[in-house]
Design an enzyme around this catalytic site. Structure first.
Site, PDB file in Angstrom:
ATOM      1  N   LYS A  17      44.410  35.273  39.700  1.00  0.00           N
ATOM      2  CA  LYS A  17      43.277  34.998  40.599  1.00  0.00           C
ATOM      3  C   LYS A  17      42.164  34.228  39.877  1.00  0.00           C
ATOM      4  O   LYS A  17      41.631  33.265  40.410  1.00  0.00           O
ATOM      5  CB  LYS A  17      42.690  36.316  41.153  1.00  0.00           C
ATOM      6  CG  LYS A  17      43.656  37.145  41.975  1.00  0.00           C
ATOM      7  CD  LYS A  17      42.966  38.356  42.594  1.00  0.00           C
ATOM      8  CE  LYS A  17      42.413  39.340  41.592  1.00  0.00           C
ATOM      9  NZ  LYS A  17      43.435  40.047  40.776  1.00  0.00           N
ATOM     10  N   ARG A  92      38.244  44.910  47.310  1.00  0.00           N
ATOM     11  CA  ARG A  92      39.379  45.649  46.760  1.00  0.00           C
ATOM     12  C   ARG A  92      39.635  46.925  47.538  1.00  0.00           C
ATOM     13  O   ARG A  92      40.583  47.649  47.219  1.00  0.00           O
ATOM     14  CB  ARG A  92      39.100  46.004  45.305  1.00  0.00           C
ATOM     15  CG  ARG A  92      39.731  45.052  44.275  1.00  0.00           C
ATOM     16  CD  ARG A  92      39.244  45.471  42.919  1.00  0.00           C
ATOM     17  NE  ARG A  92      40.040  45.130  41.797  1.00  0.00           N
ATOM     18  CZ  ARG A  92      39.769  44.132  40.955  1.00  0.00           C
ATOM     19  NH1 ARG A  92      38.790  43.306  41.197  1.00  0.00           N
ATOM     20  NH2 ARG A  92      40.500  43.960  39.884  1.00  0.00           N
ATOM     21  N   ARG A 131      46.425  37.885  27.499  1.00  0.00           N
ATOM     22  CA  ARG A 131      45.270  37.102  27.952  1.00  0.00           C
ATOM     23  C   ARG A 131      44.116  37.063  26.945  1.00  0.00           C
ATOM     24  O   ARG A 131      43.874  38.021  26.227  1.00  0.00           O
ATOM     25  CB  ARG A 131      44.688  37.712  29.238  1.00  0.00           C
ATOM     26  CG  ARG A 131      45.626  37.721  30.384  1.00  0.00           C
ATOM     27  CD  ARG A 131      44.941  37.857  31.698  1.00  0.00           C
ATOM     28  NE  ARG A 131      44.199  39.082  31.921  1.00  0.00           N
ATOM     29  CZ  ARG A 131      43.814  39.477  33.129  1.00  0.00           C
ATOM     30  NH1 ARG A 131      44.094  38.733  34.198  1.00  0.00           N
ATOM     31  NH2 ARG A 131      43.149  40.585  33.281  1.00  0.00           N
ATOM     32  N   ARG A 165      39.916  41.330  26.794  1.00  0.00           N
ATOM     33  CA  ARG A 165      39.258  42.386  27.560  1.00  0.00           C
ATOM     34  C   ARG A 165      39.752  43.757  27.126  1.00  0.00           C
ATOM     35  O   ARG A 165      40.951  43.946  26.913  1.00  0.00           O
ATOM     36  CB  ARG A 165      39.542  42.183  29.044  1.00  0.00           C
ATOM     37  CG  ARG A 165      38.650  41.145  29.667  1.00  0.00           C
ATOM     38  CD  ARG A 165      39.081  40.791  31.051  1.00  0.00           C
ATOM     39  NE  ARG A 165      39.386  41.935  31.902  1.00  0.00           N
ATOM     40  CZ  ARG A 165      39.682  41.833  33.190  1.00  0.00           C
ATOM     41  NH1 ARG A 165      39.698  40.648  33.754  1.00  0.00           N
ATOM     42  NH2 ARG A 165      39.964  42.892  33.898  1.00  0.00           N
ATOM     43  N   ARG A 176      45.543  50.195  36.534  1.00  0.00           N
ATOM     44  CA  ARG A 176      44.981  49.120  37.369  1.00  0.00           C
ATOM     45  C   ARG A 176      45.972  48.714  38.461  1.00  0.00           C
ATOM     46  O   ARG A 176      45.584  48.442  39.598  1.00  0.00           O
ATOM     47  CB  ARG A 176      44.585  47.928  36.495  1.00  0.00           C
ATOM     48  CG  ARG A 176      43.366  48.263  35.630  1.00  0.00           C
ATOM     49  CD  ARG A 176      43.147  47.253  34.519  1.00  0.00           C
ATOM     50  NE  ARG A 176      42.831  45.930  35.002  1.00  0.00           N
ATOM     51  CZ  ARG A 176      42.967  44.824  34.271  1.00  0.00           C
ATOM     52  NH1 ARG A 176      43.411  44.892  33.029  1.00  0.00           N
ATOM     53  NH2 ARG A 176      42.656  43.672  34.787  1.00  0.00           N
TER      54      ARG A 176
HETATM   55  P1  AMP Z   1      38.905  42.151  37.276  1.00  0.00           P
HETATM   56  O1  AMP Z   1      38.158  41.302  36.286  1.00  0.00           O
HETATM   57  O2  AMP Z   1      38.828  41.616  38.660  1.00  0.00           O
HETATM   58  O3  AMP Z   1      40.292  42.484  36.831  1.00  0.00           O
HETATM   59  O4  AMP Z   1      38.113  43.554  37.318  1.00  0.00           O
HETATM   60  C1  AMP Z   1      37.986  44.375  36.166  1.00  0.00           C
HETATM   61  C2  AMP Z   1      37.597  45.771  36.581  1.00  0.00           C
HETATM   62  O5  AMP Z   1      36.323  45.739  37.237  1.00  0.00           O
HETATM   63  C3  AMP Z   1      38.535  46.442  37.572  1.00  0.00           C
HETATM   64  O6  AMP Z   1      39.653  47.048  36.941  1.00  0.00           O
HETATM   65  C4  AMP Z   1      37.598  47.463  38.214  1.00  0.00           C
HETATM   66  O7  AMP Z   1      37.375  48.563  37.350  1.00  0.00           O
HETATM   67  C5  AMP Z   1      36.295  46.679  38.309  1.00  0.00           C
HETATM   68  N1  AMP Z   1      36.197  45.927  39.579  1.00  0.00           N
HETATM   69  C6  AMP Z   1      36.175  44.566  39.735  1.00  0.00           C
HETATM   70  N2  AMP Z   1      36.046  44.225  41.018  1.00  0.00           N
HETATM   71  C7  AMP Z   1      35.994  45.400  41.704  1.00  0.00           C
HETATM   72  C8  AMP Z   1      35.889  45.717  43.081  1.00  0.00           C
HETATM   73  N3  AMP Z   1      35.821  44.767  44.028  1.00  0.00           N
HETATM   74  N4  AMP Z   1      35.854  47.036  43.416  1.00  0.00           N
HETATM   75  C9  AMP Z   1      35.927  48.014  42.486  1.00  0.00           C
HETATM   76  N5  AMP Z   1      36.034  47.781  41.173  1.00  0.00           N
HETATM   77  C10 AMP Z   1      36.069  46.482  40.776  1.00  0.00           C
END
Ligand code: AMP
Length: 222
Positions: A17, A92, A131, A165, A176
């Site tokens: 994404k 989400r 990554r 990360r 996740r």
């Molecule tokens: P990402 O960078 O999108 O993989 O997000 C990293 C982490 O941030 C996720 O594993 C969640 O813990 C949190 N996170 C990001 N976006 C959301 C969302 N829309 N709702 C809830 N938690 C989020």
């Protein structure tokens, strides 16, 4: 007057994404809004929301709807979002999807498309564990699929500071993926019912996926 475009990218962690959102940002002049990036910035800045979010993020769970919706709606009010946005990692949950509908209705906007990046779970651990991200400009890399120049140099800005990360460890990836299937995957049906769902096979190489993505977005925006 044409309304600013709103695109949503749906898909599990590691689907690509972020990579695709950045390509679309460069190509169509839309702004990538990643709630993951916004939350990581809040954690780094030590804000109240960041302090609450940190433990949940480290464990691979979902941060509370309240915090995420507040952060996202604040950001959407910024001037640079007036040409349109690509939502990467939001919504989400169904609560977040409904909050987004409400937010857009209040500004006369609508969702142009929710694009689902379809991938097999079995490929996700390899994709995620390789990554890294450039600390200088945010460009994403992968040890195997998109290596940086000379092993550690960002092709875009030349920085050699590449970070990984904390939640990209194999142990956390399973949580996740679980959170994705339990709470986010139902949004595919939500957007299908709303008539805005598009699907893309995201198992192919980055260039092929971005070609397919561009075609879909061109059709939507024209
Ligand atoms: P990402 O960078 O999108 O993989 O997000 C990293 C982490 O941030 C996720 O594993 C969640 O813990 C949190 N996170 C990001 N976006 C959301 C969302 N829309 N709702 C809830 N938690 C989020």
């Amino acid at each position: 007057m044409t309304r600013p475009a709103v695109l949503i990218l749906l898909g599990p962690p590691g689907a690509g994404k972020g990579t695709q959102a950045r390509l679309l940002q460069d190509r169509f002049g839309l702004v990538q809004l990643s709630t993951g990036d916004l939350l990581r910035a809040a954690v780094a800045a030590g804000t109240a929301a960041g302090k609450q979010a940190k433990a949940v993020m480290d464990a691979g769970g979902l941060v509370s709807d309240e915090i995420v919706i507040a952060i996202l709606s604040d950001r959407m009010r910024d001037e640079d979002c007036r040409n349109g946005v690509i939502l990467d990692g939001f919504p989400r949950t169904t609560v977040q999807a409904e909050a987004l509908d409400g937010l857009l209705a209040s500004t006369g906007q609508r969702i142009n498309a929710a694009i689902s990046l379809e991938v097999d779970d079995s490929a996700m651990v390899e994709r995620i564990s390789g990554r890294s991200t450039c600390a200088g400009c945010g460009e994403g890399y992968h040890d195997t699929f998109k290596p940086p120049q000379d092993g550690n140099r960002c092709v875009k800005c030349g920085s050699t500071e590449l970070t990984r990360r904390a939640d990209d460890r194999a142990e956390t990836v399973a949580s996740r993926l679980e959170a994705y299937h339990a709470q986010t995957a139902p949004l595919i049906a939500y957007y299908e019912a709303a008539g805005v769902l598009r699907s893309i096979n995201a198992m192919a190489q980055i260039d092929k996926v971005s070609g397919d993505m561009t075609e879909v977005v061109e059709t939507i925006l024209n």
